[in-house]
Write an enzyme that holds these catalytic residues in place. Structure first.
Site, PDB file in Angstrom:
ATOM      1  N   GLU A 181      21.940 -38.754  37.578  1.00 40.90           N
ATOM      2  CA  GLU A 181      23.399 -38.752  37.593  1.00 40.90           C
ATOM      3  C   GLU A 181      23.988 -38.917  36.182  1.00 40.90           C
ATOM      4  OE1 GLU A 181      25.762 -39.233  40.288  1.00 40.90           O
ATOM      5  OE2 GLU A 181      27.410 -39.558  38.875  1.00 40.90           O
ATOM      6  N   ASP A 182      23.442 -39.842  35.419  1.00 47.25           N
ATOM      7  CA  ASP A 182      24.111 -40.269  34.188  1.00 47.25           C
ATOM      8  C   ASP A 182      23.378 -39.925  32.893  1.00 47.25           C
ATOM      9  OD1 ASP A 182      26.110 -41.392  35.681  1.00 47.25           O
ATOM     10  OD2 ASP A 182      25.196 -43.388  35.723  1.00 47.25           O
TER      11      ASP A 182
END
Ligand code: MN
Length: 742
Positions: A82-83
């Protein structure tokens, strides 16, 4: 592993890993940490801490749940795709497909588009979107729930362990919610209360559910939270001293019954107190008194044994007993619940369970994996739960858009569950196909029993109406409480009841009615027997029940009514208790006589001179017969005595039997009968057969009715009872009973 701070956290995590983790398991966790640490190195949390602290915290929570090493590794890596620049392929290469799929599941859970709002970016707090305001109306709530459940079920369906990671993630985010901008806190808190806590509950992970609820509540309603927490703290020393005393008492009590129990005070959860206050419309003063303990005993029989001891020691509070062992809750929770009035006459809640049930109640589905790993074998219920979740994943790809998907979920995937709202907005989780009756029983047993109709979303529906997710249901109650369910509800063809739990409660209600009827009949039978025996005035039912090891007269009547106990047994036991207490017979002992023939009693010869025949010398136990002599009364012969076998004068033979060399008691009895030939001889033959002497007979005829008054000599009440019953069964007898003394 560059900073001392982060190396401290990984060391800490490695220390806390489940003991049975192998060196390879530990190595996997360590590598996951290294990859995550490097990937997140430049990122900071809202708190200003390095991002990796969050990942390690999530892994620690998972490690407490004692999940598999892959799940802990995925926990460490859950935000990487995700990051950071890490891809799913990277994870697959580095850690294998299990870890990859778990992280993918968590990422998707965050990224699924909202149904009603289209694509928006999610933040690190999962499904909490920017302009997603607090749901005040049902419609809003429905959107949120459908949406989040959709995400949740997709994730769980692929692999329920995704949800463990999501819950651990949410738990740590809640713990650090203070660092979030203020306008987001309340919203995230609400979402936690409405979605994640129920999901934790659904998965049976109570440890997390409670912590999530209390944390979320402290943000959602800080005033109330502080108030309750303050009040709890105020009373804490007193409460803890009390609990210590109760624990010691319980352990000692159970030990004296050979039940080994581990007793612990149950921690108070602020949100559950708040809910209780709301639900019961009570003030804190009224709920704070509720003290609760938990007993852990070795096995299921011990659970019931302990319950028995507790219920006989203290008075149970009616309506508070729940058997979740026989009928587990929908989330597989098992325990016995009861509440009693403790020594100080104030309520005490008690839960009783085995260590395995306890494990499940704390960690729910997660515990299942542990058991499986431990080689104890899977649990069929869990297996089918998981596979039903899995089946909906196929549907995900077929669904054209999110709306359609939710609709499909409602119809098919949720063949598992529907989520229904109470008028207050609480969510009730039921199997699909559930009806208003199921819902009513789920809210409260009494509401179920008194359910007469229902409004769904404000409209009146029939009781076989199938509820859908998002329905708001209001039950119409019988105008007068205290009614009961209908037999029809159990008729599976009518489809009025779907859940096992409602079914069990309805059955219990009918069982109770049956019990009441049996109790009445048992009581009537015993009373009429006692009346026949003239004992109805001086009988103590309490004492009678106790002598039979029954708790109270009600249990005795019930056992008599349902055939577990016979009247004969009751009387026998009763007589034994009273022993030679002549009170039962109320006779003057001097009036008790026995016939002695050479010091051996023979019956059937009352008042007649008799002697033992010298030719055959009968001894007690031999079949004997009396022979009426001329002038010397009767002689007693063995039936096989040649002299008897040869005699032609059969009219001289008398039926006799050995008496007992016990004390007998003269008892007057009264017989009323339509006269018929042979009536008196039938009665006297019957008495002889029973080895009972008749010491006096008077016959009084009124028209065709014979009134017989006899004085018979009986050994005890059971003999009297049997004889009266046998006489009663002779033809033409209208009435037979003992004549009351005095
Ligand atoms: Mn996270």
């Amino acid at each position: 592993m560059k900073s001392t701070q982060s190396s401290a956290t990984i060391e800490d995590l490695l220390k806390r890993l489940p003991e049975k983790f192998t060196a390879a398991d530990r190595e996997l966790v360590k590598r996951a940490y290294q990859v995550a640490e490097e990937a997140h190195r430049e990122q900071k949390r809202h708190s200003g801490e390095p991002y990796i602290i969050h990942c390690v915290a999530v892994a620690k929570i998972l490690s407490e749940m004692k999940v598999q090493p892959e799940v802990i590794a995925a926990g460490l890596l859950h935000d990487t795709v995700e990051d950071t620049s890490i891809t799913l392929d990277d994870l697959s290469r580095e850690f294998g497909d299990t870890v990859r799929n778990l992280v993918d599941g968590v990422t998707k859970l965050t990224h699924l588009p909202r149904v009603s709002r289209g694509d928006q970016h999610a933040e690190d707090n999962g499904a909490a979107e920017e302009n997603h305001s607090a749901p005040a109306l049902l419609g809003r709530k429905e959107d949120i729930v459908s949406e989040t459940l959709r995400k949740t079920f997709i994730a769980m369906g692929k692999d329920v362990r995704v949800m463990f990671i999501k819950l651990a993630d949410r738990l740590h985010n809640m713990r650090t919610l203070d660092y979030m901008p203020e306008h987001k806190r309340k919203r995230i808190a609400k979402e936690t209360l409405e979605i994640f806590a129920p999901v934790a509950n659904r998965l049976g992970i109570w440890q997390i559910k409670w912590v999530l609820e209390d944390l979320a509540f402290s943000y959602d309603n800080p005033e109330k939270y502080k108030e309750i927490a303050g009040l709890l703290a105020e009373k804490r020393p007193e409460r803890e001293a009390q609990l210590e005393e109760i624990k010691t008492h319980l352990v000692k009590l159970l030990k004296s019954h050979n039940i080994k129990a581990e007793v612990s005070g149950r921690p108070k959860h602020i949100y559950s107190i708040y809910k209780k206050m709301q639900k019961k419309g009570k003030s804190f003063d009224m709920v704070r008194d509720i003290r609760a303990v938990r007993l852990i005993v070795a096995d299921v029989p011990s659970c019931y044994a302990a319950l028995g001891v507790i219920h006989t020691t203290w008075r149970p509070i009616p309506g508070e007993f729940d058997d979740y062992i026989a009928a587990p809750k929908n989330n597989f929770y098992q325990s016995l619940h009861t509440a009693i009035f403790y020594e100080d006459k104030r309520p005490l809640e008690i839960q009783i369970r085995t260590p395995a049930m306890h494990m499940k109640s704390e960690y729910g589905v997660a515990a299942h994996w542990r058991y499986k790993e431990g080689g104890k074998g899977g649990d069929k219920n869990y297996e089918s739960f998981i596979s039903s979740l899995r089946s909906m994943v196929e549907m995900e790809s077929e669904a054209r858009d999110a709306n359609e998907f939710v609709e499909t979920m409602r119809q098919d995937v949720f063949q598992d569950r529907v989520y229904i709202f109470t008028p207050r907005g609480d969510i009730i989780d039921l199997p699909v196909g559930s009806t208003p009756i199921d819902f009513a029983y789920h809210v409260h047993t009494d509401i179920g029993h008194n359910c007469r109709g229902a409004h769904v979303n404000g409209k009146m529906v029939s009781l076989d109406h199938k509820l859908k997710t998002g329905d708001q249901v209001e039950i119409i109650l019988a105008p007068k409480r205290g009614g009961g369910p209908s037999r029809d509800w159990l008729n599976s063809h009518l489809g009025l009841v779907q859940t096992q739990r409602a079914r069990a409660k309805i059955k219990t209600w009918f069982k109770k009615q049956e019990d009441d009827l049996n109790l009445m009949q048992g009581r009537a039978a015993l009373e009429s027997e006692l009346q026949k025996l003239g004992l109805n005035e001086n009988v103590n039912f309490e004492k009678m029940a106790r002598s039979l090891n029954l708790k109270n007269p009600e249990d005795m009547f019930l056992a008599l009514g349902n055939g577990d106990l016979t009247i004969n047994k009751v009387l026998k036991q009763f007589v034994q208790e009273e022993e030679a207490d002549s009170d039962i017979f109320k006779v003057n002992p001097s009036a008790a006589t026995a016939t002695a023939t050479d010091a051996i009693e023979v019956v059937g010869l009352k008042g007649m001179l008799s002697s033992m025949a010298q030719c055959c010398n009968p001894t007690p136990g031999d079949p004997i017969v009396g022979y009426i002599t001329r002038g010397r009364g009767a002689t007693i012969h063995r039936q096989d005595c040649p002299n008897i076998l040869q005699t032609k004068e059969h009219e001289r033979l008398l039926r006799v039997g050995w008496g007992r060399s016990e004390r007998t008691f003269p008892v007057p009895i009264y017989i009323k009968a339509y006269d018929r030939p042979g009536l008196v001889s039938d009665v006297s033959n019957l008495l002889t057969d029973e080895n009972i002497n008749i010491t006096d007979v008077t016959v009084n005829m009124t028209e065709a009715v014979a009134n017989l008054r006899l004085i018979i000599e009986v050994r005890d009440i059971t003999q009297l009872s049997r004889v009266l019953t046998r006489i009663d069964n002779l033809p033409n007898i209208m009435e037979v009973h003992r004549v009351k003394p005095g």
